[in-house]
Design an enzyme around this catalytic site. Structure first.
Site, PDB file in Angstrom:
ATOM      1  N   ASP A 277      39.493 -57.830  43.687  1.00  0.00           N
ATOM      2  CA  ASP A 277      38.530 -57.425  42.338  1.00  0.00           C
ATOM      3  C   ASP A 277      36.662 -57.552  42.302  1.00  0.00           C
ATOM      4  O   ASP A 277      36.564 -59.277  42.672  1.00  0.00           O
ATOM      5  CB  ASP A 277      39.537 -57.059  40.670  1.00  0.00           C
ATOM      6  CG  ASP A 277      37.440 -56.952  39.710  1.00  0.00           C
ATOM      7  OD1 ASP A 277      36.600 -56.165  40.010  1.00  0.00           O
ATOM      8  OD2 ASP A 277      37.973 -57.177  38.760  1.00  0.00           O
TER       9      ASP A 277
ATOM     10  N   ASP B 242      33.246 -53.223  36.465  1.00  0.00           N
ATOM     11  CA  ASP B 242      34.024 -54.672  36.452  1.00  0.00           C
ATOM     12  C   ASP B 242      35.215 -53.929  35.648  1.00  0.00           C
ATOM     13  O   ASP B 242      36.105 -55.028  35.522  1.00  0.00           O
ATOM     14  CB  ASP B 242      33.512 -55.701  36.654  1.00  0.00           C
ATOM     15  CG  ASP B 242      33.864 -56.895  37.006  1.00  0.00           C
ATOM     16  OD1 ASP B 242      34.993 -56.979  37.671  1.00  0.00           O
ATOM     17  OD2 ASP B 242      33.317 -58.177  36.441  1.00  0.00           O
TER      18      ASP B 242
ATOM     19  N   ARG C 128      40.979 -51.348  32.716  1.00  0.00           N
ATOM     20  CA  ARG C 128      41.938 -50.650  31.549  1.00  0.00           C
ATOM     21  C   ARG C 128      41.850 -49.396  32.308  1.00  0.00           C
ATOM     22  O   ARG C 128      42.925 -48.606  32.016  1.00  0.00           O
ATOM     23  CB  ARG C 128      40.937 -50.906  30.958  1.00  0.00           C
ATOM     24  CG  ARG C 128      39.450 -51.020  31.194  1.00  0.00           C
ATOM     25  CD  ARG C 128      38.278 -51.040  30.079  1.00  0.00           C
ATOM     26  NE  ARG C 128      38.492 -53.053  30.265  1.00  0.00           N
ATOM     27  CZ  ARG C 128      37.409 -53.224  29.106  1.00  0.00           C
ATOM     28  NH1 ARG C 128      36.722 -52.863  28.298  1.00  0.00           N
ATOM     29  NH2 ARG C 128      37.647 -54.512  29.595  1.00  0.00           N
TER      30      ARG C 128
ATOM     31  N   GLU D 267      37.631 -52.498  35.257  1.00  0.00           N
ATOM     32  CA  GLU D 267      38.147 -52.011  36.061  1.00  0.00           C
ATOM     33  C   GLU D 267      39.819 -51.871  36.204  1.00  0.00           C
ATOM     34  O   GLU D 267      40.560 -51.077  35.704  1.00  0.00           O
ATOM     35  CB  GLU D 267      38.296 -51.738  38.133  1.00  0.00           C
ATOM     36  CG  GLU D 267      39.574 -52.778  38.418  1.00  0.00           C
ATOM     37  CD  GLU D 267      38.919 -54.168  37.870  1.00  0.00           C
ATOM     38  OE1 GLU D 267      37.228 -54.612  36.965  1.00  0.00           O
ATOM     39  OE2 GLU D 267      39.655 -54.899  37.967  1.00  0.00           O
TER      40      GLU D 267
ATOM     41  N   LYS E 121      48.784 -54.382  35.587  1.00  0.00           N
ATOM     42  CA  LYS E 121      47.839 -53.629  36.892  1.00  0.00           C
ATOM     43  C   LYS E 121      47.850 -54.560  38.168  1.00  0.00           C
ATOM     44  O   LYS E 121      48.236 -55.797  38.376  1.00  0.00           O
ATOM     45  CB  LYS E 121      46.901 -55.036  35.953  1.00  0.00           C
ATOM     46  CG  LYS E 121      45.409 -55.025  36.356  1.00  0.00           C
ATOM     47  CD  LYS E 121      43.889 -55.800  36.239  1.00  0.00           C
ATOM     48  CE  LYS E 121      43.106 -55.731  37.218  1.00  0.00           C
ATOM     49  NZ  LYS E 121      42.023 -56.416  36.356  1.00  0.00           N
TER      50      LYS E 121
ATOM     51  N   LYS F 201      31.276 -59.053  41.293  1.00  0.00           N
ATOM     52  CA  LYS F 201      30.668 -60.300  40.757  1.00  0.00           C
ATOM     53  C   LYS F 201      29.796 -61.135  41.408  1.00  0.00           C
ATOM     54  O   LYS F 201      29.552 -60.509  42.620  1.00  0.00           O
ATOM     55  CB  LYS F 201      32.201 -60.614  40.951  1.00  0.00           C
ATOM     56  CG  LYS F 201      33.347 -60.116  40.010  1.00  0.00           C
ATOM     57  CD  LYS F 201      33.887 -60.715  39.983  1.00  0.00           C
ATOM     58  CE  LYS F 201      35.368 -59.417  39.031  1.00  0.00           C
ATOM     59  NZ  LYS F 201      35.406 -59.949  37.883  1.00  0.00           N
TER      60      LYS F 201
ATOM     61  N   ASP G 190      44.176 -60.223  41.171  1.00  0.00           N
ATOM     62  CA  ASP G 190      44.145 -59.085  40.021  1.00  0.00           C
ATOM     63  C   ASP G 190      45.407 -58.146  40.408  1.00  0.00           C
ATOM     64  O   ASP G 190      45.380 -57.153  39.441  1.00  0.00           O
ATOM     65  CB  ASP G 190      42.618 -58.358  40.101  1.00  0.00           C
ATOM     66  CG  ASP G 190      42.014 -58.486  38.497  1.00  0.00           C
ATOM     67  OD1 ASP G 190      42.713 -59.215  37.972  1.00  0.00           O
ATOM     68  OD2 ASP G 190      41.496 -57.180  38.923  1.00  0.00           O
TER      69      ASP G 190
HETATM   70  N1  BES Z   1      39.769 -58.791  36.729  1.00  0.00           N
HETATM   71  C1  BES Z   1      38.780 -59.628  35.541  1.00  0.00           C
HETATM   72  C2  BES Z   1      39.615 -60.267  34.660  1.00  0.00           C
HETATM   73  C3  BES Z   1      39.862 -61.600  35.326  1.00  0.00           C
HETATM   74  C4  BES Z   1      38.597 -62.220  35.118  1.00  0.00           C
HETATM   75  C5  BES Z   1      40.787 -61.957  35.774  1.00  0.00           C
HETATM   76  C6  BES Z   1      38.796 -63.526  35.577  1.00  0.00           C
HETATM   77  C7  BES Z   1      41.015 -63.328  35.996  1.00  0.00           C
HETATM   78  C8  BES Z   1      40.094 -64.479  36.316  1.00  0.00           C
HETATM   79  C9  BES Z   1      38.686 -58.528  35.277  1.00  0.00           C
HETATM   80  O1  BES Z   1      38.918 -56.359  36.035  1.00  0.00           O
HETATM   81  C10 BES Z   1      36.638 -58.152  34.852  1.00  0.00           C
HETATM   82  O2  BES Z   1      36.064 -58.386  35.631  1.00  0.00           O
HETATM   83  N2  BES Z   1      37.204 -58.306  33.069  1.00  0.00           N
HETATM   84  C11 BES Z   1      35.454 -58.136  33.378  1.00  0.00           C
HETATM   85  C12 BES Z   1      35.442 -57.522  31.584  1.00  0.00           C
HETATM   86  C13 BES Z   1      34.150 -56.704  31.234  1.00  0.00           C
HETATM   87  C14 BES Z   1      33.458 -55.905  32.478  1.00  0.00           C
HETATM   88  C15 BES Z   1      34.177 -56.305  29.878  1.00  0.00           C
HETATM   89  C16 BES Z   1      35.198 -59.848  32.572  1.00  0.00           C
HETATM   90  O3  BES Z   1      36.568 -60.275  31.505  1.00  0.00           O
HETATM   91  O4  BES Z   1      34.154 -60.126  32.933  1.00  0.00           O
HETATM   92 ZN    ZN Z   2      40.087 -56.971  37.193  1.00  0.00          ZN
HETATM   93 MN    MN Z   3      37.091 -56.244  37.040  1.00  0.00          MN
END
Ligand code: BES
Ligand code: ZN
Ligand code: MN
Length: 478
Positions: free
Chosen positions: A252, A330, A334, A332, A247, A259, A271
């Site tokens: 992000d 968010d 996937r 993103e 990834k 966020k 990220d």
């Molecule tokens: N990049 C984040 C996940 C992340 C969180 C990485 C903390 C490192 C530290 C990812 O893109 C994300 O935002 N995931 C969301 C998914 C949700 C919206 C379904 C999450 O985990 O909150």
């Molecule tokens: Zn992310």
């Molecule tokens: Mn995200």
């Protein structure tokens, strides 16, 4: 990596000598490096459970570290790494530049892990300081000929260098490391390691119809990239390549599903930790000449809420032709990984491993100490990668891909949604990715372990380079 490692027939004259011992130590073997009187002092100290300790005798300093041989070997290896970190620290305090190692334990691999940590503990990222902030002093390690082979020392140098490259890629902020710049960095690494690389630009990505990657990029001022690195040695053991997918979200913000600014966005330059991992792994594999045909794929963009940003409610057509209802921008990672996993099918790979800072859920479940993983690869592959996880202390913990979790992604207007709800977020993310695979596959969610705010021993602070040692070890033993 600016530490040289050499092998010596006689380390007894070294001014700074580290001796690893354990309950199995044959004290007679110490005769070549220490007088019987000193050997006696060492045993007395250890009997009093002083560990590790330093002996100053005249002009020489002896560091003695004892490793509990009752523990499992993988745990002993981590104890050796902890000592490596501590001794590196005390060398820095005294501004000592060279150190020698004598392994008086019965386990050769403890010397390997100790030196690995001495090297890894030396990482710095001084680029953005205007004044010299260098606090690391070590530049030379001399190793007793019975402790490590020449091949092992060069493998250690390659590995530390690759981990440092992964850390630096993560530590670089997005105002330097855009997707295009990341492609440039990969080109330098590929050149150095002698591997093939192509970095697709936006036009090419459009012609490939990578709808997920393009959608995440809509809100950005910077174009996306898709990097393809390939290492194909003449005598590869595998008939079909192993493909690594990382990834590469260089930043992000969450996009329109922004966020909250407090804390949750601060570390989001990390990220692309998966991208850094897979590029550094193929770099190390090529430098170490592992006999494996490998490909690394990195879809890359930032995720921003710009004017044209993809929007909750949008339906996106992915590269494989399927449709996704975006209900949270968010989620993103996937979206971009899906296209890369689909692209991987053209290699008819025997195994695909994706590495991604994918979900907060994985981090909540396991904290920073392990990587959540799941996948469709067979049991023997899973056992092997779990073993590598313990041996490198980049531990993995498996989560299930039961079909009920897939149902959580059902959409009323498209083939699936990009989120599965509040529960089991790391698994629904995995189920989403699974639908884009048709080969044996593993998914590594490194969200917890990729980045650390405070110094975490030999892992350092900031980007940890997680996954490089793990995947290298897995590939080496493949
Ligand atoms: N990049 C984040 C996940 C992340 C969180 C990485 C903390 C490192 C530290 C990812 O893109 C994300 O935002 N995931 C969301 C998914 C949700 C919206 C379904 C999450 O985990 O909150
Ligand atoms: Zn992310
Ligand atoms: Mn995200």
């Amino acid at each position: 990596m600016n530490i040289s490692i050499s092998i010596s027939n006689d380390v007894s004259q070294s001014a700074n000598l580290v001796v690893l011992v354990n309950e199995k130590t044959n004290w007679k073997s110490l005769e070549s490096i220490a007088s019987p009187a000193i050997a006696k002092v060492i045993q007395d100290k250890l009997a009093k459970k002083v560990n590790p300790f330093v002996l100053n005798s005249g002009l020489e300093t002896l560091y003695v570290a004892s490793i509990d041989s009752q523990k499992e070997l993988w745990q002993q290896r981590e104890i050796a790494r902890k000592f490596g970190y501590q001794i590196n620290k005390s060398l820095n305090v005294q501004k000592i530049e060279s150190v020698a190692l004598f392994n008086a334990t019965n386990e050769a691999v403890l010397a390997f892990s100790f030196v690995e940590s001495l090297l890894l503990s030396n990482y710095e990222f001084p680029k953005y300081f205007t004044q010299n902030t260098n606090t690391k002093s070590l530049s030379k390690i001399t190793i007793d000929k019975n402790a490590l082979t020449k091949a092992e020392t060069s493998e250690l140098s390659i590995l530390a260098d690759a981990v440092f490259k992964a850390r630096t890629l993560v530590n670089e902020p997005v105002n330097f490391l855009t997707s295009v710049q990341m492609g440039e960095e990969f080109k330098k690494m590929a050149k150095e390691a002698g591997i093939k690389i192509q970095v697709f630009d936006k036009k090419k990505i459009e012609s490939l119809k990578m709808g997920g990657l393009l959608a995440v990029n809509y809100g950005s001022q910077e174009p996306p990239t898709f990097s393809v690195l390939e290492y194909k040695p003449a005598k590869a053991k595998n008939k079909q390549p192993i493909v690594l997918v990382g990834k590469g979200v260089v930043y992000d913000t969450g996009g329109l599903s922004l966020k909250p600014t407090a804390n949750s966005m601060d570390q989001m330059k990390c990220d692309m930790g998966g991208a850094a991992c897979v590029a550094s792994t193929i770099y190390a594999a090529a430098k170490a000449k592992l006999p494996l045909h490998l490909v690394a794929l990195v879809p890359s963009t930032d995720n921003r809420p710009g004017e044209n940003a993809y929007t909750p409610g949008d339906v996106i057509r992915m590269m494989d032709g399927s449709t996704v209802e975006v209900l949270n921008t968010d989620a993103e990672g996937r979206m971009i990984l899906a296209d890369a996993l689909h692209y991987a099918k053209r290699y008819k790979p025997e195994l695909v491993i994706d590495v991604a800072t994918l979900t907060g859920a994985a981090m909540r479940a396991l904290g920073t100490h392990a990587t959540a993983y799941m996948g469709t690869a067979n049991k023997s592959v899973k056992e092997k990668i779990e073993k590598s996880g313990f041996d490198t202390y980049e531990r993995l913990w498996e989560f299930p891909l039961w079909e009920e979790y897939g149902k959580m992604l059902e959409s009323s207007i498209a083939d699936k949604k990009n989120i599965g709800g509040d529960l089991a977020g790391m698994i629904t993310a995995g189920k989403f990715l699974e639908t884009f695979t048709d080969y044996p596959w593993l998914h590594l969610d490194i969200a917890g372990a990729a980045f650390t705010l405070s110094e975490s021993e030999y892992r350092g602070r900031g980007g940890t380079g997680i996954g490089v040692r793990l995947l290298f070890d897995f590939l080496k033993n493949y």
